[in-house]
Design a protein around this motif. Structure first.
Motif, mmCIF file in Angstrom:
data_model
loop_
_atom_site.group_PDB
_atom_site.id
_atom_site.type_symbol
_atom_site.label_atom_id
_atom_site.label_comp_id
_atom_site.label_asym_id
_atom_site.label_seq_id
_atom_site.Cartn_x
_atom_site.Cartn_y
_atom_site.Cartn_z
ATOM 1 N N LEU A 313 0.834 -1.172 0.326
ATOM 2 C CA LEU A 313 -0.104 -0.053 -0.599
ATOM 3 C C LEU A 313 0.657 1.160 0.490
ATOM 4 O O LEU A 313 0.042 2.130 0.036
ATOM 5 N N GLY A 314 2.248 0.972 -0.294
ATOM 6 C CA GLY A 314 2.809 2.273 -0.691
ATOM 7 C C GLY A 314 3.579 1.906 1.318
ATOM 8 O O GLY A 314 4.576 2.485 1.579
ATOM 9 N N ASN A 315 3.420 3.008 1.915
ATOM 10 C CA ASN A 315 3.321 2.833 3.606
ATOM 11 C C ASN A 315 3.781 1.911 4.407
ATOM 12 O O ASN A 315 4.388 1.736 5.317
ATOM 13 N N GLU A 316 2.961 0.950 4.022
ATOM 14 C CA GLU A 316 3.014 -0.259 4.467
ATOM 15 C C GLU A 316 2.306 -1.835 3.925
ATOM 16 O O GLU A 316 1.860 -1.017 2.792
ATOM 17 N N GLN A 317 2.225 -2.495 4.271
ATOM 18 C CA GLN A 317 1.673 -3.624 3.957
ATOM 19 C C GLN A 317 0.964 -5.206 4.506
ATOM 20 O O GLN A 317 1.902 -4.885 5.645
ATOM 21 N N TYR A 318 0.273 -5.507 3.971
ATOM 22 C CA TYR A 318 -0.943 -6.767 3.926
ATOM 23 C C TYR A 318 -0.407 -7.690 3.910
ATOM 24 O O TYR A 318 -0.115 -7.998 2.470
ATOM 25 N N GLY A 319 0.242 -8.535 4.753
ATOM 26 C CA GLY A 319 0.297 -10.122 4.281
ATOM 27 C C GLY A 319 -1.172 -11.383 4.644
ATOM 28 O O GLY A 319 -1.332 -10.966 5.546
ATOM 29 N N TYR A 320 -1.422 -12.648 4.071
ATOM 30 C CA TYR A 320 -2.638 -13.237 4.431
ATOM 31 C C TYR A 320 -2.001 -14.658 4.530
ATOM 32 O O TYR A 320 -1.215 -15.152 3.590
ATOM 33 N N ILE A 321 -2.352 -15.198 5.673
ATOM 34 C CA ILE A 321 -1.442 -16.306 5.993
ATOM 35 C C ILE A 321 -3.486 -17.411 6.637
ATOM 36 O O ILE A 321 -4.358 -16.542 6.786
ATOM 37 N N ASN A 322 -3.490 -18.790 5.368
ATOM 38 C CA ASN A 322 -4.540 -19.499 5.521
ATOM 39 C C ASN A 322 -4.472 -20.188 6.790
ATOM 40 O O ASN A 322 -2.798 -21.028 6.370
ATOM 41 N N PHE A 323 -5.185 -20.445 7.240
ATOM 42 C CA PHE A 323 -4.768 -21.624 8.612
ATOM 43 C C PHE A 323 -6.424 -22.504 8.456
ATOM 44 O O PHE A 323 -7.712 -22.141 8.044
ATOM 45 N N ASP A 324 -5.963 -24.186 8.237
ATOM 46 C CA ASP A 324 -7.054 -25.101 8.928
ATOM 47 C C ASP A 324 -7.940 -25.236 9.830
ATOM 48 O O ASP A 324 -7.172 -26.290 10.450
ATOM 49 N N PRO A 325 -9.051 -24.679 10.427
ATOM 50 C CA PRO A 325 -9.408 -25.139 11.760
ATOM 51 C C PRO A 325 -10.578 -26.410 11.534
ATOM 52 O O PRO A 325 -11.150 -26.941 10.881
ATOM 53 N N ASP A 326 -10.538 -27.104 12.622
ATOM 54 C CA ASP A 326 -11.252 -28.073 13.065
ATOM 55 C C ASP A 326 -12.818 -27.651 13.166
ATOM 56 O O ASP A 326 -13.062 -25.609 13.197
#
Length: 422
Positions: A313-326
């Protein structure tokens, strides 16, 4: 100006459904209170009960200590600013602002009306538009006219019902600033209904979070953000939302779908005895481990995870992590999403990364987590097991002190400008 007290207010309709259920709030003279929550939570109904447009089923409403349950709206001396502005298209801006004064026949002379209207117009930068019709004004200008009408009434309190929802994003930001400055300058008690996160966090001295007619928590924006009382408040306040990660405790380690998280003894004690807990992690609690200073690394925990993708986003960035809940945890997340009026709470963690980070999607990366700030929730009750009530109260007290100082300084400036003694 006036204080407003809500004592165990209930609004029950014919079908027995309580739209507002036992809500108690003390609003101090000059305070700016925000009512926020998802659609159908009762915030607009509560506002209409205060102004007198909805009957009170039970409980007491007091203005300056006097019970007003049966008083008609016109006798409560409260000014309402509506979402649709409620302006008269055939009247000029001057006459729209003057309308409540002319309604009180014989109470004001023409000279008094002219002075009150021109003073309000000057405050709201409408002086050049007094002879125009509402149809020739921008959305922001029409909203100012509606606010001007509230100002000239010299009401004991202002009530705002989602006043900026019809404006575009840029204009909303500008009007937020104007409303905030006006409220401080006038020092008038204000109650403001919104579903907008930014409005709630930037405008209010305190924010009341409602869910299905029940008050969940009322506190300063910072206390709500840093010390939420339960899962609902934690998930509703903040954008991006707080991440909720299922975990089991083994010693001082929380076992999660994205790795082991070492926690302090006090947090381990909070999770002890629970089969599963939900760990609450704000996106900014994370960082690219390679960018964290060495002396700071020991204050948190590092773990490896694969990001599906990143957004710069210019001043920062977002990262995404998926997980598999029960299945049990997935059902809990879906239930919480429904309460927050969201489509779903994805089994996904959003992390905020420095703009300089070179972490990219599809690769395994080492992340650092500030475990000092994390929250632990009981998935059965929703309670925040790690909430520090004392620290939270201190944050709200700090905000109250700042509000009193701002109002005092604003009034001094106003008196100085007018050439009056303070």
């Amino acid at each position: 100006m006036a204080s407003i007290t809500l004592q165990n207010l209930v609004k029950q309709y014919g079908d027995g459904f309580p739209a507002v259920n036992d809500v108690s709030i003390d609003i101090e003279d000059g305070e700016f209170i925000i009512l926020v929550g998802p659609s159908g939570c009762g915030k607009s109904t509560l506002l209409r009960m205060i102004v007198g447009l909805e009957d009170i089923t039970s409980g007491d409403l007091l203005i300056d200590g006097k019970r007003v349950n049966e008083k008609a709206p016109r006798d409560r001396n409260l000014a309402m600013v509506f979402q649709n502005y409620a302006l008269y298209p055939h009247l000029t801006v001057f006459e729209n602002i003057a309308f409540p004064l002319r309604l009180a026949k014989g109470k004001h002379t023409d000279d008094e009306i002219r002075k009150l209207v021109t003073d309000a117009a000057k405050t709201l930068e409408l002086t050049d538009h007094l002879e125009r019709k509402p149809g020739n004004l921008s959305g922001g200008q029409r909203q100012r006219v509606a606010m001007g009408r509230a100002i000239v009434r010299q009401a004991d309190a202002f009530l705002f019902d989602e006043p900026l929802s019809n404006l575009d994003a840029k204009l909303r930001g500008q009007m937020r600033s104007e409303i905030s400055q006006m409220q401080r300058r006038l020092g008038v008690t204000s109650v403001y209904v919104t579903h907008d996160q930014t409005e709630a966090m930037t405008l209010g001295d305190r924010v009341a979070v409602l869910k299905k007619g029940v008050l969940q928590q009322i506190a300063s924006p910072r206390e709500l953000y840093e010390q939420p009382v339960n899962l609902f408040v934690a998930g509703f306040i903040g954008s991006p939302s707080m991440n909720f990660l299922p975990a089991t405790l083994e010693g001082n380690v929380l076992k999660t779908a994205v790795g082991d998280i070492q926690v302090t003894e006090d947090k381990a004690r909070a999770a002890a005895g629970k089969k599963v807990v939900l760990v609450g992690l704000r996106p900014e609690f994370f960082e690219d481990a390679s960018l964290v200073e060495e002396h700071k690394k020991d204050l948190g925990s590092t773990f490896m995870a694969e990001l599906t993708h990143t957004e710069w986003l210019g001043n920062e960035q977002y990262g995404y992590i998926n997980f598999d809940p029960d299945p049990e945890v997935r059902e809990l997340l879906n239930s919480l999403a429904a309460e927050m009026d969201a489509d779903e709470l994805r089994p996904q963690i959003v992390v905020t990364l420095d703009a300089a980070s070179r972490i990219r999607g599809g690769r395994s990366a080492e992340l650092w987590l500030d475990t000092r700030k994390m929250h632990i929730f009981d998935p059965e009750t929703g309670d925040n097991l790690t909430r520090d009530a004392e620290a939270g109260a201190a944050l709200t007290q700090e905000a109250n002190t700042a509000r009193a100082e701002e109002i005092s300084e604003a009034r001094e400036r106003e008196a100085s400008t007018a050439g009056q003694p303070v």
